[in-house]
Design a protein around this motif. Structure first.
Motif: not given
Length: 94
Positions: A21-27, A77-85
């Protein structure tokens, strides 16, 4: 909500899933110019209790629980700051 004085309880994936998951987030962060964050499931957010009481409550919750299984239902996803994906998980707690 006072973020600086709030507590959050995260469920963290095991190392193999964490790394994936960290690799996906980083990419995705590099492609879209977004902040990098740790992969997690937020179990509780925005608690504003006294730190000692909070730690005791979490300790009582966690006592005897060595692991939890989470079933993912999909990506959203949402357009919120803490829950974008985020990943939707199936609620299996009874």
């Amino acid at each position: 909500m006072d973020l600086a004085n709030s507590y959050y309880l995260w469920l963290m994936p095991q190392k193999e899933m964490y790394d994936e998951f960290q690799k996906i987030i980083q990419d995705l962060s590099e492609v879209y110019g977004t902040p990098v964050f740790e992969p997690h499931v937020t179990l509780v957010s925005g608690l504003s209790d006294n730190e000692d009481r909070f730690v005791k409550k979490i300790d009582a919750f966690a006592r005897g629980k060595h692991s939890l299984s989470v079933t993912m239902k999909g990506i959203d996803y949402t357009h919120g700051f803490f829950t974008a994906l985020f990943l939707n998980i199936q609620n299996t707690l009874k």
